[in-house]
Design an enzyme around this catalytic site. Structure first.
Site, PDB file in Angstrom:
ATOM      1  N   LYS A 150      56.577  72.589  17.878  1.00 25.31           N
ATOM      2  CA  LYS A 150      55.515  72.125  16.978  1.00 25.31           C
ATOM      3  C   LYS A 150      56.021  71.038  16.036  1.00 25.31           C
ATOM      4  O   LYS A 150      56.946  71.256  15.257  1.00 25.31           O
ATOM      5  CB  LYS A 150      55.009  73.334  16.187  1.00 25.31           C
ATOM      6  CG  LYS A 150      53.715  73.126  15.445  1.00 25.31           C
ATOM      7  CD  LYS A 150      53.062  74.484  15.240  1.00 25.31           C
ATOM      8  CE  LYS A 150      52.089  74.509  14.113  1.00 25.31           C
ATOM      9  NZ  LYS A 150      51.450  75.824  13.993  1.00 25.31           N
ATOM     10  N   ARG A 199      48.693  81.314  23.191  1.00 29.64           N
ATOM     11  CA  ARG A 199      50.132  81.466  23.453  1.00 29.64           C
ATOM     12  C   ARG A 199      50.415  81.144  24.919  1.00 29.64           C
ATOM     13  O   ARG A 199      49.674  81.575  25.802  1.00 29.64           O
ATOM     14  CB  ARG A 199      50.594  82.898  23.185  1.00 29.64           C
ATOM     15  CG  ARG A 199      50.525  83.307  21.734  1.00 29.64           C
ATOM     16  CD  ARG A 199      51.746  82.772  20.958  1.00 29.64           C
ATOM     17  NE  ARG A 199      51.665  83.114  19.548  1.00 29.64           N
ATOM     18  CZ  ARG A 199      51.010  82.398  18.623  1.00 29.64           C
ATOM     19  NH1 ARG A 199      50.383  81.319  18.963  1.00 29.64           N
ATOM     20  NH2 ARG A 199      51.012  82.774  17.361  1.00 29.64           N
ATOM     21  N   ARG A 249      46.370  78.593   9.260  1.00 33.53           N
ATOM     22  CA  ARG A 249      45.165  79.395   9.471  1.00 33.53           C
ATOM     23  C   ARG A 249      45.444  80.839   9.068  1.00 33.53           C
ATOM     24  O   ARG A 249      46.581  81.288   9.055  1.00 33.53           O
ATOM     25  CB  ARG A 249      44.751  79.328  10.945  1.00 33.53           C
ATOM     26  CG  ARG A 249      44.376  77.904  11.355  1.00 33.53           C
ATOM     27  CD  ARG A 249      43.788  77.856  12.732  1.00 33.53           C
ATOM     28  NE  ARG A 249      44.730  78.257  13.764  1.00 33.53           N
ATOM     29  CZ  ARG A 249      44.367  78.713  14.954  1.00 33.53           C
ATOM     30  NH1 ARG A 249      43.104  78.840  15.254  1.00 33.53           N
ATOM     31  NH2 ARG A 249      45.271  79.046  15.841  1.00 33.53           N
TER      32      ARG A 249
HETATM   33  P1  ATP Z   1      48.620  80.046  16.327  1.00 28.61           P
HETATM   34  O1  ATP Z   1      49.936  79.810  16.973  1.00 28.61           O
HETATM   35  O2  ATP Z   1      48.357  81.461  16.024  1.00 28.61           O
HETATM   36  O3  ATP Z   1      47.536  79.307  17.001  1.00 28.61           O
HETATM   37  P2  ATP Z   1      49.260  78.145  14.605  1.00 28.61           P
HETATM   38  O4  ATP Z   1      50.597  77.963  15.231  1.00 28.61           O
HETATM   39  O5  ATP Z   1      48.243  77.106  14.883  1.00 28.61           O
HETATM   40  O6  ATP Z   1      48.684  79.496  14.952  1.00 28.61           O
HETATM   41  P3  ATP Z   1      48.855  77.690  11.891  1.00 28.61           P
HETATM   42  O7  ATP Z   1      48.138  78.732  11.165  1.00 28.61           O
HETATM   43  O8  ATP Z   1      48.151  76.442  12.225  1.00 28.61           O
HETATM   44  O9  ATP Z   1      49.497  78.367  13.109  1.00 28.61           O
HETATM   45  O10 ATP Z   1      50.178  77.285  11.104  1.00 28.61           O
HETATM   46  C1  ATP Z   1      51.003  78.248  10.492  1.00 28.61           C
HETATM   47  C2  ATP Z   1      52.179  78.583  11.380  1.00 28.61           C
HETATM   48  O11 ATP Z   1      52.899  77.410  11.753  1.00 28.61           O
HETATM   49  C3  ATP Z   1      53.206  79.441  10.654  1.00 28.61           C
HETATM   50  O12 ATP Z   1      52.895  80.781  10.808  1.00 28.61           O
HETATM   51  C4  ATP Z   1      54.512  79.068  11.325  1.00 28.61           C
HETATM   52  O13 ATP Z   1      54.690  79.798  12.510  1.00 28.61           O
HETATM   53  C5  ATP Z   1      54.300  77.642  11.743  1.00 28.61           C
HETATM   54  N1  ATP Z   1      54.874  76.669  10.780  1.00 28.61           N
HETATM   55  C6  ATP Z   1      54.919  76.702   9.432  1.00 28.61           C
HETATM   56  N2  ATP Z   1      55.486  75.587   8.935  1.00 28.61           N
HETATM   57  C7  ATP Z   1      55.811  74.828  10.002  1.00 28.61           C
HETATM   58  C8  ATP Z   1      56.424  73.556  10.147  1.00 28.61           C
HETATM   59  N3  ATP Z   1      56.813  72.821   9.111  1.00 28.61           N
HETATM   60  N4  ATP Z   1      56.584  73.087  11.405  1.00 28.61           N
HETATM   61  C9  ATP Z   1      56.182  73.783  12.481  1.00 28.61           C
HETATM   62  N5  ATP Z   1      55.595  74.991  12.410  1.00 28.61           N
HETATM   63  C10 ATP Z   1      55.405  75.504  11.186  1.00 28.61           C
END
Ligand code: ATP
Length: 270
Positions: free
Chosen positions: A129, A265, A64
């Site tokens: 994640k 968060r 995003r």
């Molecule tokens: P927020 O935490 O702000 O809600 P998000 O975690 O949902 O956002 P997204 O925009 O959905 O974030 O995904 C991008 C983020 O995910 C990156 O900024 C990084 O922190 C994390 N990310 C990137 N690649 C991976 C991966 N392969 N596995 C887990 N996390 C990842």
């Protein structure tokens, strides 16, 4: 456990899909900047509902707000699905939560460690994640519209690859999940088919209880980071019938927050 890579194979995915194979048109690509971007282009021309683009190597994956999503060759499951909706964007509220639910269900078919959900659409295992989802929608408010649902799931990442990600991550290998990527894609698509048939007919309310039962942050102290950089604190009280996050912030009625620009968060892990 074998570390050999199982390469993606459209026939193997179709076989794994069995009686719902007819719902999808699957294409495997060696390399794409972003499966969402490529599928978006074909969606604007002729691609049919249920078109799936799965890639071995995605080199400019998006999260995003233009954030990066890391996929690695042979160590990620990376795909996008085109979904068309005849009743417009207004009928798509909660779709990203439904996609998350489908992926979590698919992972849980194979995992001893429960996959849970983080609003709006991350899949977590033990607060780390495992998978992320990016839904991009276009079209009329009430007429023809479509969504591209992009999914990236960590199968096996090296330590160096993990160091490139600025939040806690987990992969299937660490969870001792050994299912092949083709079967896992088939399971994700099968669960997506099942959740979507409910969603298309009854909307998000019909899936809300299940989503809430898998909410990793339910009842936890959280902060919401709004687009204007304001941070709001409260307790995660689940989601409402539209998929908006409900934050109990001391007022008698929880406040509902929605929109792709909000970040959730955890404040405590207790
Ligand atoms: P927020 O935490 O702000 O809600 P998000 O975690 O949902 O956002 P997204 O925009 O959905 O974030 O995904 C991008 C983020 O995910 C990156 O900024 C990084 O922190 C994390 N990310 C990137 N690649 C991976 C991966 N392969 N596995 C887990 N996390 C990842």
């Amino acid at each position: 456990m074998s570390k050999s890579v199982e390469w993606m194979d459209a026939n193997a995915v179709s076989n794994g899909l069995g009686d719902v194979a007819h719902a999808y048109d699957i294409r495997i690509s060696d390399s794409e900047a972003s499966t969402n971007e490529t599928l978006m282009k074909t969606a604007l021309s002729s691609a049919v509902d249920g078109s799936v683009l799965c890639v071995e190597h995605q080199y400019a994956g998006k999260g995003r707000r233009g954030r990066q999503w890391l996929s690695v060759l042979g160590g990620s499951l990376t795909f996008s699905v085109l979904l068309r909706f005849e009743r417009g964007l207004q009928s798509m509220g909660g779709l990203s939560l439904v996609a998350g639910l489908a992926v979590a269900r698919a992972v849980n078919r194979h995992s001893r460690h429960p996959a849970r959900l983080k609003w709006p659409n991350d899949i977590l295992v033990g607060y780390r994640k495992l998978a992320g989802i990016l839904v991009e929608a276009q079209g009329d408010m009430n007429g023809s519209a479509f969504a591209i649902v992009g999914i990236g799931l960590n199968v096996r990442l090296t330590d160096t690859q993990r160091e490139g990600i600025d939040q806690a991550v987990i992969d299937l290998a660490e969870m001792d999940v050994t299912v092949g990527r083709n079967q896992l894609l088939a399971d994700c698509l099968r669960e997506l088919h099942m959740t979507l048939s409910i969603f298309r007919e009854h909307g998000f309310p019909a899936l809300r209880d299940e989503w809430m039962a898998m909410d990793a942050y339910s009842g936890k102290e959280v902060s919401l980071l709004l687009p204007n950089t304001q941070a709001i604190q409260g307790v995660d009280c689940g989601v409402d019938n539209t998929g908006a996050l409900m934050l109990c912030d001391g007022n008698a009625i929880p406040t509902a927050y929605s929109g792709g620009e909000i970040s959730l968060r955890l404040r405590t892990c207790g």
